[in-house]
Design a protein around this motif. Structure first.
Motif, PDB file in Angstrom:
ATOM      1  N   THR A  17       0.817  -1.206   0.000  1.00  0.00           N
ATOM      2  CA  THR A  17       0.000   0.000   0.000  1.00  0.00           C
ATOM      3  C   THR A  17       0.855   1.262   0.000  1.00  0.00           C
ATOM      4  OG1 THR A  17      -1.540  -1.255   1.377  1.00  0.00           O
ATOM      5  CG2 THR A  17      -1.984   1.085   1.144  1.00  0.00           C
ATOM      6  N   ARG A  21       7.692  -2.864   2.551  1.00  0.00           N
ATOM      7  CA  ARG A  21       7.793  -3.061   4.005  1.00  0.00           C
ATOM      8  C   ARG A  21       8.202  -4.487   4.278  1.00  0.00           C
ATOM      9  NH1 ARG A  21       3.094   0.671   6.566  1.00  0.00           N
ATOM     10  NH2 ARG A  21       3.774   2.397   5.293  1.00  0.00           N
ATOM     11  N   LYS A 125       9.598   4.221   1.359  1.00  0.00           N
ATOM     12  CA  LYS A 125       8.568   4.845   0.528  1.00  0.00           C
ATOM     13  C   LYS A 125       9.310   5.568  -0.595  1.00  0.00           C
ATOM     14  CE  LYS A 125       5.090   5.458   4.181  1.00  0.00           C
ATOM     15  NZ  LYS A 125       4.386   6.391   5.083  1.00  0.00           N
ATOM     16  N   ASP A 276       2.312   9.015  14.185  1.00  0.00           N
ATOM     17  CA  ASP A 276       2.990   7.714  14.080  1.00  0.00           C
ATOM     18  C   ASP A 276       4.488   7.895  13.825  1.00  0.00           C
ATOM     19  OD1 ASP A 276       2.884   8.572  11.444  1.00  0.00           O
ATOM     20  OD2 ASP A 276       2.592   6.556  10.650  1.00  0.00           O
ATOM     21  N   ASP A 280       2.996  10.812   9.452  1.00  0.00           N
ATOM     22  CA  ASP A 280       1.897  11.089   8.522  1.00  0.00           C
ATOM     23  C   ASP A 280       0.534  10.758   9.137  1.00  0.00           C
ATOM     24  OD1 ASP A 280       2.345   8.373   8.354  1.00  0.00           O
ATOM     25  OD2 ASP A 280       2.505   8.295   6.165  1.00  0.00           O
ATOM     26  N   ARG A 281       0.484   9.874  10.130  1.00  0.00           N
ATOM     27  CA  ARG A 281      -0.810   9.544  10.762  1.00  0.00           C
ATOM     28  C   ARG A 281      -1.043  10.417  11.989  1.00  0.00           C
ATOM     29  NH1 ARG A 281      -2.125   3.199  10.553  1.00  0.00           N
ATOM     30  NH2 ARG A 281      -1.400   2.849   8.427  1.00  0.00           N
ATOM     31  N   THR A 343      -7.629   2.213  -1.047  1.00  0.00           N
ATOM     32  CA  THR A 343      -6.748   2.505   0.088  1.00  0.00           C
ATOM     33  C   THR A 343      -5.333   2.759  -0.410  1.00  0.00           C
ATOM     34  OG1 THR A 343      -8.062   1.249   1.636  1.00  0.00           O
ATOM     35  CG2 THR A 343      -5.733   1.497   2.171  1.00  0.00           C
ATOM     36  N   GLU A 362      -8.307   9.135   5.341  1.00  0.00           N
ATOM     37  CA  GLU A 362      -8.544   7.694   5.405  1.00  0.00           C
ATOM     38  C   GLU A 362      -8.846   7.287   6.838  1.00  0.00           C
ATOM     39  OE1 GLU A 362      -6.032   5.258   2.442  1.00  0.00           O
ATOM     40  OE2 GLU A 362      -4.667   6.585   3.479  1.00  0.00           O
ATOM     41  N   GLU A 363      -9.559   6.170   6.946  1.00  0.00           N
ATOM     42  CA  GLU A 363      -9.890   5.654   8.266  1.00  0.00           C
ATOM     43  C   GLU A 363      -8.643   5.286   9.061  1.00  0.00           C
ATOM     44  OE1 GLU A 363      -8.892   2.282   8.658  1.00  0.00           O
ATOM     45  OE2 GLU A 363      -8.271   2.424   6.564  1.00  0.00           O
ATOM     46  N   SER A 364      -7.528   5.015   8.354  1.00  0.00           N
ATOM     47  CA  SER A 364      -6.309   4.551   9.020  1.00  0.00           C
ATOM     48  C   SER A 364      -5.529   5.720   9.622  1.00  0.00           C
ATOM     49  CB  SER A 364      -5.445   3.772   8.037  1.00  0.00           C
ATOM     50  OG  SER A 364      -5.157   4.563   6.891  1.00  0.00           O
ATOM     51  N   LYS A 375      -0.221  12.303   3.603  1.00  0.00           N
ATOM     52  CA  LYS A 375      -1.016  12.716   4.745  1.00  0.00           C
ATOM     53  C   LYS A 375      -0.083  13.389   5.756  1.00  0.00           C
ATOM     54  CE  LYS A 375      -1.145   7.927   6.451  1.00  0.00           C
ATOM     55  NZ  LYS A 375      -0.848   6.999   5.346  1.00  0.00           N
ATOM     56  N   ARG A 482     -11.152  -5.996   2.881  1.00  0.00           N
ATOM     57  CA  ARG A 482      -9.956  -5.988   2.036  1.00  0.00           C
ATOM     58  C   ARG A 482      -8.770  -6.570   2.815  1.00  0.00           C
ATOM     59  NH1 ARG A 482      -6.771  -1.803   3.368  1.00  0.00           N
ATOM     60  NH2 ARG A 482      -5.483  -1.986   1.498  1.00  0.00           N
ATOM     61  N   SER A 484      -4.918  -6.170   4.019  1.00  0.00           N
ATOM     62  CA  SER A 484      -3.943  -5.095   4.238  1.00  0.00           C
ATOM     63  C   SER A 484      -2.767  -5.245   3.279  1.00  0.00           C
ATOM     64  CB  SER A 484      -3.449  -5.155   5.680  1.00  0.00           C
ATOM     65  OG  SER A 484      -2.242  -4.444   5.807  1.00  0.00           O
ATOM     66  N   ARG A 494      -8.942  -6.924   6.819  1.00  0.00           N
ATOM     67  CA  ARG A 494      -9.538  -5.756   7.448  1.00  0.00           C
ATOM     68  C   ARG A 494     -11.020  -5.734   7.077  1.00  0.00           C
ATOM     69  NH1 ARG A 494      -5.025  -3.403   9.348  1.00  0.00           N
ATOM     70  NH2 ARG A 494      -3.414  -2.512   8.007  1.00  0.00           N
ATOM     71  N   TYR A 496     -14.260  -3.261   7.586  1.00  0.00           N
ATOM     72  CA  TYR A 496     -14.629  -1.892   7.979  1.00  0.00           C
ATOM     73  C   TYR A 496     -16.147  -1.852   8.093  1.00  0.00           C
ATOM     74  CZ  TYR A 496     -10.066  -1.285   5.676  1.00  0.00           C
ATOM     75  OH  TYR A 496      -8.764  -1.406   5.264  1.00  0.00           O
TER      76      TYR A 496
HETATM   77  C1  G16 Z   1      -0.401   3.381   4.551  1.00  0.00           C
HETATM   78  C2  G16 Z   1      -1.030   4.093   3.393  1.00  0.00           C
HETATM   79  C3  G16 Z   1      -2.457   4.431   3.682  1.00  0.00           C
HETATM   80  C4  G16 Z   1      -3.222   3.202   4.109  1.00  0.00           C
HETATM   81  C5  G16 Z   1      -2.529   2.531   5.266  1.00  0.00           C
HETATM   82  C6  G16 Z   1      -3.148   1.191   5.609  1.00  0.00           C
HETATM   83  O1  G16 Z   1      -0.273   4.263   5.622  1.00  0.00           O
HETATM   84  O2  G16 Z   1      -0.321   5.267   3.075  1.00  0.00           O
HETATM   85  O3  G16 Z   1      -2.999   4.995   2.530  1.00  0.00           O
HETATM   86  O4  G16 Z   1      -4.525   3.536   4.482  1.00  0.00           O
HETATM   87  O5  G16 Z   1      -1.190   2.279   4.937  1.00  0.00           O
HETATM   88  O6  G16 Z   1      -2.987   0.343   4.524  1.00  0.00           O
HETATM   89  P1  G16 Z   1      -3.411  -1.171   4.619  1.00  0.00           P
HETATM   90  O7  G16 Z   1      -4.836  -1.171   5.034  1.00  0.00           O
HETATM   91  O8  G16 Z   1      -3.189  -1.710   3.240  1.00  0.00           O
HETATM   92  O9  G16 Z   1      -2.549  -1.840   5.662  1.00  0.00           O
HETATM   93  P2  G16 Z   1       1.114   4.409   6.373  1.00  0.00           P
HETATM   94  O10 G16 Z   1       0.851   5.410   7.461  1.00  0.00           O
HETATM   95  O11 G16 Z   1       1.392   3.034   6.904  1.00  0.00           O
HETATM   96  O12 G16 Z   1       2.095   4.821   5.374  1.00  0.00           O
END
Ligand code: G16
Length: 539
Positions: A17, A21, A125, A276, A280-281, A343, A362-364, A375, A482, A484, A494, A496
């Motif tokens: 996403t 990682r 990233k 985080d 970004d979160r 997502t 986003e919800e996350s 973000k 979906r 992750s 996940r 929702y």
């Molecule tokens: C990343 C993405 C987000 C996404 C989140 C969760 O956030 O940038 O757009 O919503 O992962 O993704 P998933 O549901 O696929 O685990 P971050 O903060 O981890 O970079």
């Protein structure tokens, strides 16, 4: 001297996403990182004219990785690297620096909210000149390189000292060690009314910011304490640590528990926020109150006029499909455009570049705007502080009044973690196959109106992406399923869950969504396929 090293492909370097990682131990395997970096450079033409930003959230292995990036970039004749001092830059500040300095992209070393350390996670990233992470077509081209790589180039020059701002060289490549704060802080000062925020934060207003031992600590210290005058000690866990001090740097009710406990105690401050690992979160809390990220996006959008940078109007808004519909009701009322994307923040980039949207979320726990292409945790906190400073209301009052005006989407995400990949894939493919037969089916008080895969047709580049499955109910409730794309331990399902009401506005989401959560498990067959009676994590 530049060496050419023979290597063999690793077959697991597909980006998820948000970048690559991996377990740190995997990233540290011989040639693993080198292969991935060379594969990125193999997809970029005319490297001798290109400049990139390099930095990260300070997690374990970043320092080694930055030295490798310098040497591989130099061996590939990259024109210039901008390296964040001490290797530390937040993901939003990185996007800001790329855009402000018109760079060709950046490598931000972070696994975001995932734990760090030798036995934690590592990640990269990869951003392009948009300031946002590479698009699916670009990550596909990089993947193809990783699968056929046979050699990489690397300079054998000594390591560079990253602590001194200045201009250096590695081979023919110019290396500039830069201040990672200046451009970002100047941008925040242009967006928000800092004089008004300073008045709030020096007036006895009680505010706590938890940096979770991630990279936003030094940013938050400078912005909230030094510039805006909040008392020393406002920023908790302010020093970036390689293992985040053992914390899981994910700002939610589970992993930011100490902060949450404080906010639900008798001595709760007026306002608290957490960011985080890579900044970004964000999580927003009031005294005895948690703001669901989907509501946060809706509330901020509804209040756009109070922010100097937006007072003359905003373009539309966007959310990921998994995020609740709360912001759509605001967009409809404001008569601005509304978009729903898969997502992944990268899907907002084209919408921002084409001036279709100004805000997105986003919800996350992600909220942001078109000032950058990531973000932005601190931006969200400054926005919330501005809403409080303007309205003189508590966080809870602001949310309650919002729900009284628009109704409330109760929202929860249920995560089923550590599922074997083949079982998770089977669950999703079987569910997708069953979707056409679900319409009209009744589960307790809930009747399905229709169910379909979520397919996004990008209005700008015309690409089409499928991500997740959506089940709609006749009362407006929705369930999205979906897998992750950010985990490193097997697969995570996940789920929702969202229910819209116009009364019973101040209830416990767990109670309000109890029946629908059970319905979600029944529809997906998750218990039968995984043996899990309940989700591992509820956020
Ligand atoms: C990343 C993405 C987000 C996404 C989140 C969760 O956030 O940038 O757009 O919503 O992962 O993704 P998933 O549901 O696929 O685990 P971050 O903060 O981890 O970079």
């Amino acid at each position: 001297m530049i060496e050419t090293i023979a290597t063999k492909p690793y077959t697991d370097q597909k980006m998820g996403t948000a970048g690559l990682r991996k377990k740190t131990q995997i990233a540290m395997l011989p040639h693993y990182l080198e292969n991935f970096l060379q594969s990125i450079f193999n997809t970029i033409p005319n490297l001798e004219t290109k400049s990139f930003l390099v930095g990260g959230d300070g997690r374990y292995y970043n320092k080694t990785a930055i030295q490798k990036i310098i040497k591989i970039a130099a061996a590939n004749k990259v024109k210039k690297l901008y390296i964040a001092q001490d290797g530390l830059v937040s993901t939003p500040a990185g996007s800001c620096i790329i855009l402000k300095n018109k760079l060709d992209g950046g490598l931000i070393l972070t696994a975001s909210h995932n734990p760090g350390g030798e036995n934690g996670d590592f990640g990269i990233k990869y951003s392009t000149s948009t300031g946002g992470q590479c698009q699916p077509q670009e990550s596909q081209a990089i993947l193809e390189q990783t699968l056929k790589i046979s050699e990489y180039k690397i300079s054998n020059s000594p390591d560079l000292d990253l602590s001194q701002i200045g201009i250096f060289r590695c081979e023919e490549t110019e290396i500039e060690i830069i201040n990672p704060f200046r451009d970002y802080i100047e941008m925040m000062q242009r967006i928000f009314d800092f004089a008004q925020l300073r008045t709030l934060l020096t007036s006895g207003f009680r505010f706590v910011f938890d940096a979770m031992n991630g990279v936003t600590g030094p940013y938050a210290k400078k912005i909230f304490e030094e510039i805006l005058g909040a008392p020393q000690g406002t920023v908790l866990n302010a020093i970036p640590k390689e293992d985040f001090g053992g914390l899981h740097p994910d700002p939610n009710l589970i992993y930011a528990k100490t902060l949450v406990d404080l906010m639900y105690s008798d001595s709760a401050p007026d306002f608290a926020a957490a960011n985080d690992g890579d900044g970004d979160r964000n999580m927003i809390l009031g005294s005895h109150f948690f703001v669901c990220p989907s509501d946060s996006l809706a509330i901020l959008t509804d209040n756009y006029k109070i922010i100097p940078a937006y007072k003359n109007g905003i373009y539309g808004v966007a959310k990921s499909a998994a995020t609740s519909m709360a912001v759509k009701r605001v967009a409809d009322t404001l008569k601005i455009g509304f978009y729903e994307v898969p997502t992944g923040w990268k899907y907002f980039v084209n919408l921002m570049d084409s001036q279709r949207i100004s805000f997105c979320g986003e919800e996350s726990f992600g909220t942001g705007a078109s000032h950058i292409r990531e973000k932005d945790g601190i931006w969200a906190v400054l926005f919330w502080l501005s809403v409080i400073a303007n309205t003189h209301k508590t966080v809870k009052q602001i949310a309650l009044e919002h729900w009284q005006k628009y109704g409330r989407s109760y929202f929860l995400r249920n995560d089923f973690e550590g599922i074997e990949q083949n079982i998770a894939d089977k669950l999703m493919s079987e569910l997708e196959a069953r979707l056409p037969q679900l319409s009209g089916k009744q589960y307790g008080n809930f009747t399905i109106s229709n169910a379909h895969p979520f397919i996004y047709n990008d209005p700008v580049d015309k690409t089409s992406t499928q991500n997740g499955l959506i089940v709609h109910f006749t009362d407006g409730s929705r369930i999205v399923y979906r897998l992750s794309g950010t985990g490193t331990n097997g697969a995570t399902l996940r789920t929702y869950i969202e229910r819209y009401v116009t009364q019973d506005l101040d209830e416990d989401p767990n109670e309000m969504l109890k029946e629908l959560s059970a319905v979600s498990r029944a529809i997906s067959n998750v218990t039968h396929l995984t043996g899990k009676e309940q989700p591992d994590i509820i956020t």
